[in-house]
Design a protein around this motif. Sequence first.
Motif, PDB file in Angstrom:
ATOM      1  N   HIS A  42       8.694   8.697  -7.576  1.00 48.41           N
ATOM      2  CA  HIS A  42       8.332   7.453  -8.209  1.00 48.41           C
ATOM      3  C   HIS A  42       7.618   6.566  -6.989  1.00 48.41           C
ATOM      4  CE1 HIS A  42      10.405   8.529 -11.835  1.00 48.41           C
ATOM      5  NE2 HIS A  42       9.611   7.702 -12.531  1.00 48.41           N
ATOM      6  N   GLU A  43       6.491   6.041  -6.864  1.00 51.93           N
ATOM      7  CA  GLU A  43       5.896   5.345  -5.802  1.00 51.93           C
ATOM      8  C   GLU A  43       6.593   3.811  -5.970  1.00 51.93           C
ATOM      9  OE1 GLU A  43       1.862   5.731  -5.126  1.00 51.93           O
ATOM     10  OE2 GLU A  43       1.748   7.581  -5.762  1.00 51.93           O
ATOM     11  N   ALA A  44       6.568   3.253  -4.646  1.00 53.03           N
ATOM     12  CA  ALA A  44       7.091   2.113  -4.471  1.00 53.03           C
ATOM     13  C   ALA A  44       6.574   1.379  -3.331  1.00 53.03           C
ATOM     14  CB  ALA A  44       8.632   1.861  -4.599  1.00 53.03           C
ATOM     15  N   THR A  45       6.686   0.247  -3.243  1.00 49.81           N
ATOM     16  CA  THR A  45       6.336  -0.549  -1.971  1.00 49.81           C
ATOM     17  C   THR A  45       7.332  -1.200  -1.404  1.00 49.81           C
ATOM     18  OG1 THR A  45       4.155  -0.956  -2.874  1.00 49.81           O
ATOM     19  CG2 THR A  45       4.715  -2.419  -1.051  1.00 49.81           C
ATOM     20  N   ILE A  46       7.601  -1.198  -0.038  1.00 50.37           N
ATOM     21  CA  ILE A  46       8.790  -1.687   0.437  1.00 50.37           C
ATOM     22  C   ILE A  46       8.681  -3.319   0.518  1.00 50.37           C
ATOM     23  CG2 ILE A  46      10.055  -1.984   2.746  1.00 50.37           C
ATOM     24  CD1 ILE A  46       9.153   0.733   3.389  1.00 50.37           C
ATOM     25  N   ALA A  47       9.633  -3.763   0.025  1.00 52.42           N
ATOM     26  CA  ALA A  47       9.836  -5.407  -0.191  1.00 52.42           C
ATOM     27  C   ALA A  47      10.569  -5.934   0.915  1.00 52.42           C
ATOM     28  CB  ALA A  47      10.471  -5.675  -1.325  1.00 52.42           C
ATOM     29  N   SER A  48      11.644  -5.304   1.420  1.00 52.37           N
ATOM     30  CA  SER A  48      12.344  -5.660   2.622  1.00 52.37           C
ATOM     31  C   SER A  48      13.161  -4.635   3.169  1.00 52.37           C
ATOM     32  CB  SER A  48      13.031  -7.232   2.414  1.00 52.37           C
ATOM     33  OG  SER A  48      14.135  -6.749   1.419  1.00 52.37           O
ATOM     34  N   ILE A  49      13.584  -4.832   4.507  1.00 47.92           N
ATOM     35  CA  ILE A  49      14.423  -4.025   5.134  1.00 47.92           C
ATOM     36  C   ILE A  49      15.588  -4.880   5.677  1.00 47.92           C
ATOM     37  CG2 ILE A  49      14.754  -2.146   7.002  1.00 47.92           C
ATOM     38  CD1 ILE A  49      11.946  -1.386   6.449  1.00 47.92           C
TER      39      ILE A  49
END
Length: 84
Positions: A14-21
Amino acid sequence: MTAPLTLADLPFQHEATIASIDWLSLSERDARRLRELGFDEGVAVEPLHGAGLVARDPLAVRIGRMTVAIRRAHAAVITVEPVL
């Protein structure tokens, strides 16, 4: 309110975008390694599979055109937003 979704919890393929680390929860060495591999806000990621049946550690993650292995503990500090 639901808990934020982390890269460690994102289902495989499942693809996602990094929101925060949460950089402060990582050692300086581990944070530097993740940055060198391209982990940053706004970057597309996709967990591909885990190595073990129980622990599923390390986690194979596609980031850009690369596939890298990271520890599940490191993936747990990366908050993601699934791509719909």
